[in-house]
Design a protein around this motif. Structure first.
Motif, mmCIF file in Angstrom:
data_model
loop_
_atom_site.group_PDB
_atom_site.id
_atom_site.type_symbol
_atom_site.label_atom_id
_atom_site.label_comp_id
_atom_site.label_asym_id
_atom_site.label_seq_id
_atom_site.Cartn_x
_atom_site.Cartn_y
_atom_site.Cartn_z
ATOM 1 N N ALA A 27 0.970 -1.230 0.032
ATOM 2 C CA ALA A 27 -0.057 -0.102 0.013
ATOM 3 C C ALA A 27 0.915 1.304 0.066
ATOM 4 C CB ALA A 27 -0.798 -0.076 1.038
ATOM 5 N N PRO A 28 0.619 2.418 -0.503
ATOM 6 C CA PRO A 28 -0.830 2.637 -1.398
ATOM 7 C C PRO A 28 -0.505 1.914 -2.736
ATOM 8 C CG PRO A 28 0.561 4.622 -1.457
ATOM 9 C CD PRO A 28 1.128 3.484 -0.395
ATOM 10 N N ARG A 29 -1.626 1.144 -3.165
ATOM 11 C CA ARG A 29 -1.741 0.648 -4.396
ATOM 12 C C ARG A 29 -2.264 1.272 -5.555
ATOM 13 N NH1 ARG A 29 -3.318 -3.145 -0.649
ATOM 14 N NH2 ARG A 29 -2.041 -4.745 -0.129
ATOM 15 N N SER A 30 -1.826 1.444 -6.565
ATOM 16 C CA SER A 30 -2.236 2.142 -7.858
ATOM 17 C C SER A 30 -3.072 1.047 -8.659
ATOM 18 C CB SER A 30 -1.053 2.764 -8.643
ATOM 19 O OG SER A 30 -0.476 1.924 -9.140
#
Length: 66
Positions: A27-30
């Protein structure tokens, strides 16, 4: 008189091991990272399916190729 012997089928070790599943992206994931992970998961699944299909062909007396 015919003698029947039981012979154990042995498959090569490389057919018994599938490609590792990819790690979940941190995280943070795109969206791009998520899609790449899904593509990698599908590739790992395809690898396992191909190995299983090869084992089935071998058991049927047909070769898998090299």
């Amino acid at each position: 008189m015919t003698k029947i012997e039981r012979v154990e089928a042995r498959h090569p070790g490389e057919l018994l091991r599938c490609q590792d599943e990819p790690e979940v992206p941190p995280a943070p994931r795109s969206v791009g990272l998520g899609l790449a992970w899904v593509a990698d998961m599908r590739a790992a699944e395809a690898d396992c399916r191909a190995r299983l299909a090869c084992i089935r062909r071998r058991q049927a007396g047909v070769g898998c190729g090299s």
